[in-house]
Write a protein that holds these residues in place. Structure first.
Motif, PDB file in Angstrom:
ATOM      1  N   LYS A 118       0.969  -1.141   0.076  1.00  0.00           N
ATOM      2  CA  LYS A 118       0.160  -0.041  -0.103  1.00  0.00           C
ATOM      3  C   LYS A 118       0.831   1.494   0.011  1.00  0.00           C
ATOM      4  O   LYS A 118       1.923   1.216   0.717  1.00  0.00           O
ATOM      5  CB  LYS A 118      -0.899   0.042   1.202  1.00  0.00           C
ATOM      6  CG  LYS A 118      -1.755  -1.109   1.181  1.00  0.00           C
ATOM      7  CD  LYS A 118      -2.788  -1.182   2.780  1.00  0.00           C
ATOM      8  CE  LYS A 118      -3.583  -2.193   2.693  1.00  0.00           C
ATOM      9  NZ  LYS A 118      -4.483  -2.450   3.961  1.00  0.00           N
TER      10      LYS A 118
ATOM     11  N   VAL B  94      -5.367  -5.386   8.068  1.00  0.00           N
ATOM     12  CA  VAL B  94      -5.733  -4.648   9.293  1.00  0.00           C
ATOM     13  C   VAL B  94      -6.929  -3.853   8.653  1.00  0.00           C
ATOM     14  O   VAL B  94      -7.815  -3.989   9.002  1.00  0.00           O
ATOM     15  CB  VAL B  94      -5.071  -3.699  10.004  1.00  0.00           C
ATOM     16  CG1 VAL B  94      -5.876  -2.962  10.842  1.00  0.00           C
ATOM     17  CG2 VAL B  94      -4.106  -4.559  10.694  1.00  0.00           C
TER      18      VAL B  94
ATOM     19  N   HIS C 134       2.152   4.668   0.920  1.00  0.00           N
ATOM     20  CA  HIS C 134       2.002   5.461   2.032  1.00  0.00           C
ATOM     21  C   HIS C 134       2.614   6.941   1.684  1.00  0.00           C
ATOM     22  O   HIS C 134       3.578   6.923   0.786  1.00  0.00           O
ATOM     23  CB  HIS C 134       3.001   5.098   3.307  1.00  0.00           C
ATOM     24  CG  HIS C 134       2.181   4.084   4.169  1.00  0.00           C
ATOM     25  ND1 HIS C 134       2.250   3.919   5.234  1.00  0.00           N
ATOM     26  CD2 HIS C 134       1.809   2.829   3.540  1.00  0.00           C
ATOM     27  CE1 HIS C 134       1.643   2.711   5.607  1.00  0.00           C
ATOM     28  NE2 HIS C 134       1.220   2.185   4.516  1.00  0.00           N
TER      29      HIS C 134
ATOM     30  N   PRO D 287      -3.840   4.309  15.916  1.00  0.00           N
ATOM     31  CA  PRO D 287      -3.013   4.601  14.582  1.00  0.00           C
ATOM     32  C   PRO D 287      -4.481   4.983  13.671  1.00  0.00           C
ATOM     33  O   PRO D 287      -5.376   4.269  13.881  1.00  0.00           O
ATOM     34  CB  PRO D 287      -2.190   3.879  13.879  1.00  0.00           C
ATOM     35  CG  PRO D 287      -2.224   2.430  14.720  1.00  0.00           C
ATOM     36  CD  PRO D 287      -2.971   2.661  15.888  1.00  0.00           C
TER      37      PRO D 287
ATOM     38  N   PRO E 103      -4.937   6.004   9.356  1.00  0.00           N
ATOM     39  CA  PRO E 103      -4.264   5.994   8.164  1.00  0.00           C
ATOM     40  C   PRO E 103      -4.457   7.456   7.518  1.00  0.00           C
ATOM     41  O   PRO E 103      -5.468   8.068   7.587  1.00  0.00           O
ATOM     42  CB  PRO E 103      -4.967   5.017   7.380  1.00  0.00           C
ATOM     43  CG  PRO E 103      -6.325   4.792   7.866  1.00  0.00           C
ATOM     44  CD  PRO E 103      -6.075   4.985   9.464  1.00  0.00           C
TER      45      PRO E 103
ATOM     46  N   ARG F 168     -11.929   2.984   4.344  1.00  0.00           N
ATOM     47  CA  ARG F 168     -12.795   2.381   5.039  1.00  0.00           C
ATOM     48  C   ARG F 168     -14.352   2.714   4.606  1.00  0.00           C
ATOM     49  O   ARG F 168     -15.230   1.904   5.010  1.00  0.00           O
ATOM     50  CB  ARG F 168     -12.544   2.962   6.548  1.00  0.00           C
ATOM     51  CG  ARG F 168     -11.473   2.812   7.155  1.00  0.00           C
ATOM     52  CD  ARG F 168     -11.066   3.202   8.744  1.00  0.00           C
ATOM     53  NE  ARG F 168      -9.719   2.909   9.123  1.00  0.00           N
ATOM     54  CZ  ARG F 168      -9.347   3.342  10.369  1.00  0.00           C
ATOM     55  NH1 ARG F 168     -10.023   4.084  10.834  1.00  0.00           N
ATOM     56  NH2 ARG F 168      -8.028   2.772  10.587  1.00  0.00           N
TER      57      ARG F 168
HETATM   58  P1  XMP Z   1      -2.655  -3.121   6.954  1.00  0.00           P
HETATM   59  O1  XMP Z   1      -4.111  -2.659   6.223  1.00  0.00           O
HETATM   60  O2  XMP Z   1      -1.531  -2.841   5.878  1.00  0.00           O
HETATM   61  O3  XMP Z   1      -2.200  -2.042   7.923  1.00  0.00           O
HETATM   62  O4  XMP Z   1      -2.516  -4.350   7.649  1.00  0.00           O
HETATM   63  C1  XMP Z   1      -1.234  -2.086   8.823  1.00  0.00           C
HETATM   64  C2  XMP Z   1      -1.200  -0.576   9.385  1.00  0.00           C
HETATM   65  O5  XMP Z   1      -1.198   0.469   8.575  1.00  0.00           O
HETATM   66  C3  XMP Z   1      -2.025   1.268   8.553  1.00  0.00           C
HETATM   67  N1  XMP Z   1      -2.376   1.746   7.085  1.00  0.00           N
HETATM   68  C4  XMP Z   1      -2.147   2.834   6.528  1.00  0.00           C
HETATM   69  N2  XMP Z   1      -1.587   4.027   7.261  1.00  0.00           N
HETATM   70  N3  XMP Z   1      -1.655   5.341   5.185  1.00  0.00           N
HETATM   71  C5  XMP Z   1      -1.327   5.163   6.603  1.00  0.00           C
HETATM   72  O6  XMP Z   1      -1.043   6.239   6.931  1.00  0.00           O
HETATM   73  C6  XMP Z   1      -2.294   4.228   4.323  1.00  0.00           C
HETATM   74  O7  XMP Z   1      -2.354   4.140   3.349  1.00  0.00           O
HETATM   75  C7  XMP Z   1      -2.459   3.263   5.173  1.00  0.00           C
HETATM   76  N4  XMP Z   1      -2.794   1.564   4.843  1.00  0.00           N
HETATM   77  C8  XMP Z   1      -2.939   0.986   6.001  1.00  0.00           C
HETATM   78  C9  XMP Z   1      -3.245   0.549   9.068  1.00  0.00           C
HETATM   79  O8  XMP Z   1      -4.352   1.660   9.558  1.00  0.00           O
HETATM   80  C10 XMP Z   1      -2.560  -0.298  10.228  1.00  0.00           C
HETATM   81  O9  XMP Z   1      -2.346   0.487  11.328  1.00  0.00           O
END
Ligand code: XMP
Length: 336
Positions: free
Chosen positions: A167, A333, A169, A213, A215, A222
């Motif tokens: 993903k 997540v 960032h 946290p 995102p 979401r």
């Molecule tokens: P995932 O969905 O990859 O999430 O298992 C792991 C952690 O990363 C956060 N997350 C993000 N944070 N930009 C952010 O700043 C994003 O695009 C992003 N995508 C996932 C997620 O909330 C979790 O804490």
């Protein structure tokens, strides 16, 4: 003999030394613990030569911008501008379903709005200088504050972790080049729990210091399917009820991250003597050490019951609430 108090004194002295007698520092704040702590530390070190900018991207939590303004500006005295760019973000997001596209749009627009704000601050500084030569003490924007932590430093030198590659960032690297800003990273030697301890010492409120946290792309990842104002309102209301009830049950600190997801499908329900055809909310809550793997959280049933009944009663457009029992892997997540 390392203590957090001596860290604060040393870091403030270091920031003052790096920044010298003049020159402004700009930094984005999100309402999260890292950017809030970094901002408060900069304020302690150089006062109003530090400018915090919060961009309201239209996909924040309910009342988030107002709450951040109250905490950082009113309570902690940090020099903060909140930019309401929600119309611009939501217009760009219209009709977009692909999650990576949502991230790119939000990331790019964020940089754009932030740069515009930096230019405005710079123009105001120049005007001030014309009118009052003593204002020279503040000078131009020379630095960009980033709330980078030690684990991010390690990750970026040693390997690109899955979250960085799977993903996107966003960051504000463009500013460094275009405005020739230098980077200042006061938290780069700290782990998350140390940032929290630092935040407590700096007077950041407890509920913020322990926050889950959130995102950068916010509720846009979401809300499955297209992001509209109506969908954002529904997602915000569900999120507020969910988090309030978790806090009321005293479970917030046991959970690493909890949030509501809004599905783009409709299901049949019944309310009073009327058939309804409304949307579905998914509740997600996980426990994890490092977010690379995560377990779904086991709620006491009565808490889920209360959350479900409040969401279906109080959030118009939702008639069904489900609970996500997927771990990471294979689920991530977030849903997008
Ligand atoms: P995932 O969905 O990859 O999430 O298992 C792991 C952690 O990363 C956060 N997350 C993000 N944070 N930009 C952010 O700043 C994003 O695009 C992003 N995508 C996932 C997620 O909330 C979790 O804490």
């Amino acid at each position: 003999n390392w203590t957090m108090e001596t860290f604060i004194d040393k870091e403030i002295a270091r920031i003052r030394q790096i920044c010298g007698e003049k020159g402004r520092v700009i930094g984005a704040v999100s309402g999260g613990v890292d950017s809030s702590v970094a901002a408060k530390l900069m304020h302690e070190a150089i006062g109003d030569r530090f400018h915090a900018v919060m961009v309201d991207n239209g996909v924040l939590r309910e009342n988030e911008a107002i709450q951040v303004h109250k905490m950082l500006f009113e309570d902690l005295g940090v020099n903060l501008t909140v930019v309401d760019a929600s119309d611009r973000f939501l217009t760009k997001l219209e009709g977009v379903e692909d999650p990576e596209q949502k991230r790119k749009i939000i990331g790019n627009m964020f940089i754009h709005v932030f740069e515009e704000e930096a230019a405005k601050i710079e123009a105001a500084a120049e005007k001030e200088l014309e009118e009052n030569p003593k204002a020279e003490a503040k000078g131009k924007i020379e630095w960009l504050l980033q709330g980078t932590l030690y684990p991010d430093v390690i990750e970026s030198i040693s390997f690109k972790g899955p979250s960085a590659t799977i993903k996107t960032h966003h960051n504000v690297g463009g500013l460094l080049k275009d405005m020739k800003l230098k980077l200042i990273e006061p938290l780069r030697e700290l782990f998350k729990d140390e940032v929290r301890a630092l935040g407590r010492l700096l007077g950041i409120p407890a509920h913020l210091v322990g926050r889950h946290p959130f995102p950068g792309p916010g509720l846009a990842i979401r809300i499955l399917g297209p992001v509209t104002r109506e969908q954002v309102k529904i997602a915000q209301k569900a999120d507020t009820i969910y988090i309030d009830e978790i806090r009321r049950a005293g479970l917030y600190d046991q959970i690493s991250q909890a949030f509501a997801v809004l599905l783009p499908v409709k299901a049949v329900g019944v309310q009073g003597d009327k058939r309804t055809y409304d949307q579905v909310v998914v509740l997600r809550a996980v426990q994890t050490e490092d977010f690379m793997t995560a377990d779904w959280y086991v709620f006491p049933p009565e808490v889920l019951r209360r959350i479900s009944s409040r969401i279906t009663n109080e959030v118009a457009g939702v008639n069904r609430v489900t609970y996500d029992i997927s771990s990471k892997p294979p689920g991530t997540v977030e849903w997008l």
